[in-house]
Design a protein around this motif. Structure first.
Motif, PDB file in Angstrom:
ATOM      1  N   LYS A 182      10.214 -49.153   0.764  1.00 35.49           N
ATOM      2  CA  LYS A 182       9.983 -49.479   2.181  1.00 35.49           C
ATOM      3  C   LYS A 182      10.359 -48.307   3.086  1.00 35.49           C
ATOM      4  CE  LYS A 182      10.587 -54.459   1.610  1.00 35.49           C
ATOM      5  NZ  LYS A 182      11.445 -55.614   1.922  1.00 35.49           N
ATOM      6  N   ILE A 183      11.317 -47.491   2.651  1.00 32.28           N
ATOM      7  CA  ILE A 183      11.672 -46.305   3.458  1.00 32.28           C
ATOM      8  C   ILE A 183      10.499 -45.318   3.459  1.00 32.28           C
ATOM      9  CG2 ILE A 183      13.228 -44.307   3.621  1.00 32.28           C
ATOM     10  CD1 ILE A 183      15.469 -46.113   2.495  1.00 32.28           C
ATOM     11  N   VAL A 184       9.857 -45.148   2.299  1.00 38.47           N
ATOM     12  CA  VAL A 184       8.679 -44.266   2.221  1.00 38.47           C
ATOM     13  C   VAL A 184       7.610 -44.764   3.193  1.00 38.47           C
ATOM     14  CG1 VAL A 184       6.755 -43.526   0.739  1.00 38.47           C
ATOM     15  CG2 VAL A 184       9.099 -43.507  -0.154  1.00 38.47           C
ATOM     16  N   TRP A 185       7.348 -46.060   3.132  1.00 43.19           N
ATOM     17  CA  TRP A 185       6.331 -46.651   4.010  1.00 43.19           C
ATOM     18  C   TRP A 185       6.693 -46.435   5.480  1.00 43.19           C
ATOM     19  CZ3 TRP A 185       6.965 -50.622   7.579  1.00 43.19           C
ATOM     20  CH2 TRP A 185       5.782 -51.100   8.156  1.00 43.19           C
ATOM     21  N   ALA A 186       7.955 -46.674   5.820  1.00 44.87           N
ATOM     22  CA  ALA A 186       8.397 -46.542   7.214  1.00 44.87           C
ATOM     23  C   ALA A 186       8.188 -45.108   7.711  1.00 44.87           C
ATOM     24  CB  ALA A 186       9.876 -46.922   7.328  1.00 44.87           C
ATOM     25  N   LEU A 187       8.522 -44.140   6.844  1.00 48.52           N
ATOM     26  CA  LEU A 187       8.378 -42.742   7.254  1.00 48.52           C
ATOM     27  C   LEU A 187       6.909 -42.322   7.329  1.00 48.52           C
ATOM     28  CD1 LEU A 187      11.347 -41.188   5.279  1.00 48.52           C
ATOM     29  CD2 LEU A 187      10.988 -40.937   7.743  1.00 48.52           C
ATOM     30  N   GLU A 188       6.087 -42.880   6.447  1.00 47.87           N
ATOM     31  CA  GLU A 188       4.660 -42.546   6.494  1.00 47.87           C
ATOM     32  C   GLU A 188       4.010 -43.114   7.743  1.00 47.87           C
ATOM     33  OE1 GLU A 188       3.221 -43.880   2.720  1.00 47.87           O
ATOM     34  OE2 GLU A 188       3.375 -41.880   1.813  1.00 47.87           O
TER      35      GLU A 188
ATOM     36  N   GLU B 194      12.086 -37.817  -4.029  1.00 44.38           N
ATOM     37  CA  GLU B 194      11.439 -36.565  -3.586  1.00 44.38           C
ATOM     38  C   GLU B 194      10.542 -36.827  -2.384  1.00 44.38           C
ATOM     39  OE1 GLU B 194       9.316 -34.373  -6.655  1.00 44.38           O
ATOM     40  OE2 GLU B 194      11.173 -34.408  -7.835  1.00 44.38           O
ATOM     41  N   LYS B 195       9.788 -37.914  -2.476  1.00 44.99           N
ATOM     42  CA  LYS B 195       8.882 -38.273  -1.376  1.00 44.99           C
ATOM     43  C   LYS B 195       9.665 -38.483  -0.084  1.00 44.99           C
ATOM     44  CE  LYS B 195       4.647 -40.578  -2.491  1.00 44.99           C
ATOM     45  NZ  LYS B 195       4.043 -41.756  -3.013  1.00 44.99           N
ATOM     46  N   ILE B 196      10.783 -39.201  -0.201  1.00 43.33           N
ATOM     47  CA  ILE B 196      11.589 -39.492   0.997  1.00 43.33           C
ATOM     48  C   ILE B 196      12.105 -38.181   1.606  1.00 43.33           C
ATOM     49  CG2 ILE B 196      13.778 -40.539   1.793  1.00 43.33           C
ATOM     50  CD1 ILE B 196      13.185 -42.847  -0.209  1.00 43.33           C
TER      51      ILE B 196
END
Ligand code: 13P
Ligand code: SF4
Length: 308
Positions: A275-281, A12-14
């Motif tokens: 890591k995708i969440v982090w990258a997008l943030e 959901e976050k992604i």
């Protein structure tokens, strides 16, 4: 810890972050299932760059290895290309530097230089033609009448395959893929014994002894196509094991057996949903090819696209 517990939260976050950042997620066929699950597109290295070049999104999250994100940056300099794990490199691409290639070109000044897409942008900038595992044979066939000498870097096994297919001697480099050389002829023979009706498809980065045992020698996306279209119901897959997830999803009525479970590319497994969440943030880590290198590297890619 059971990662499944937080899977929906992360997904959901992604999705929310992707909207907020106007981003698209691209995943190579070897990525972990959890990454393939959230990708907008999955494919081989060239397909993904082509998608990148056409996208309207402002941010490209490249889930693959470094040279692939660089290729996307070469083809779309106005987009922000980010990698969830910038340490995901390709050992084969790292086996040749621009200085190595310059020296080789000095030794063979009349040769045309062809290089696999699995190279750094700096190396591509020194090439005349780029190629992929899908079009390498077509590129060399198109050049062989025009040039006496053809340099082909960095993969000596792809070079061997291309040389045999085109009946043309090539000037090669001592590079190889540490993952594909783990697939041995004994693995294919043993799997064939257990699954006598299965077709064997292998990647041209495999050892020549493995290639010699295959029914089809194909890039990852061509394997996906072959598996969809061929009459066979069972396949032995001689490439990185990550492709099996996609093959099974695309063909629920067919069976796929990895030639060996040892064929794992650790770099392709570095990217995760977290890591995708982090990258997008954070909008990191950005991969940007400097303009001077980019323009020269793009010429080699454009010349490839003109031929195949
Ligand atoms: P494909 O272009 O066939 O996806 O291969 C890329 C790669 O890194 C193979 O090991
Ligand atoms: Fe590089 Fe081999 Fe990994 Fe492909 S599978 S990214 S060629 S190390």
């Amino acid at each position: 810890m059971n990662k499944e517990l937080f899977k929906d939260d992360l997904e959901e976050k992604i999705q929310a972050l992707k909207k907020r950042r106007n981003a698209v997620i691209l995943a190579h066929n070897y990525q972990l299932p959890e990454v393939q699950e959230v990708a907008d597109y999955r494919g081989d290295s060239l397909e993904l760059s082509r998608v990148a070049a056409k996208t309207e999104a402002e941010v490209i999250v490249f889930c693959g290895v470094h040279f692939m994100a660089e290729t996307a940056s070469i083809l779309c300099p106005d987009k922000k290309v980010i990698m969830p794990d910038a340490l995901a490199g390709c050992p084969m691409a790292n086996m040749i530097t621009a200085a190595d290639l310059k020296k080789l070109k000095e030794k063979y000044p009349k040769a045309v230089a062809v290089g696999y897409v699995n190279t750094s942008a700096q190396v591509k900038a020194e090439l005349d033609y780029c190629c992929t595992s899908t079009n390498a044979v077509a590129i060399v066939n198109a050049l062989k009448g025009k040039y006496k000498d053809i340099i082909f870097i960095p993969d000596k096994y792809l070079a061997d395959f291309v040389s045999k297919q085109t009946h043309r001697k090539l000037i090669i480099w001592n590079g190889f893929c540490p993952t594909h050389v783990k697939i041995l002829p004994e693995d294919i023979k043993q799997k064939r014994k257990f699954h006598p009706r299965a077709k064997v498809m292998v990647h041209p980065e495999c050892l020549p002894e493995v290639v010699a045992l295959a029914d089809a020698v194909l890039s990852t996306s061509r394997m996906a196509k072959f598996a969809r279209e061929d009459q066979a119901k069972e396949f032995i897959v001689g490439t990185e094991v990550g492709l099996i997830y996609r093959l099974k999803q695309d063909n629920p009525d067919k069976e796929f057996y990895p030639a060996t479970e040892r064929a794992v590319c650790p770099n392709m497994k570095r990217t995760t949903q977290e890591k995708i969440v982090w990258a997008l943030e954070e909008l990191k880590e950005e991969v940007k090819v400097p303009d001077e290198v980019r323009q020269r590297a793009k010429k080699a890619i454009d010349r490839m696209l003109e031929i195949a």
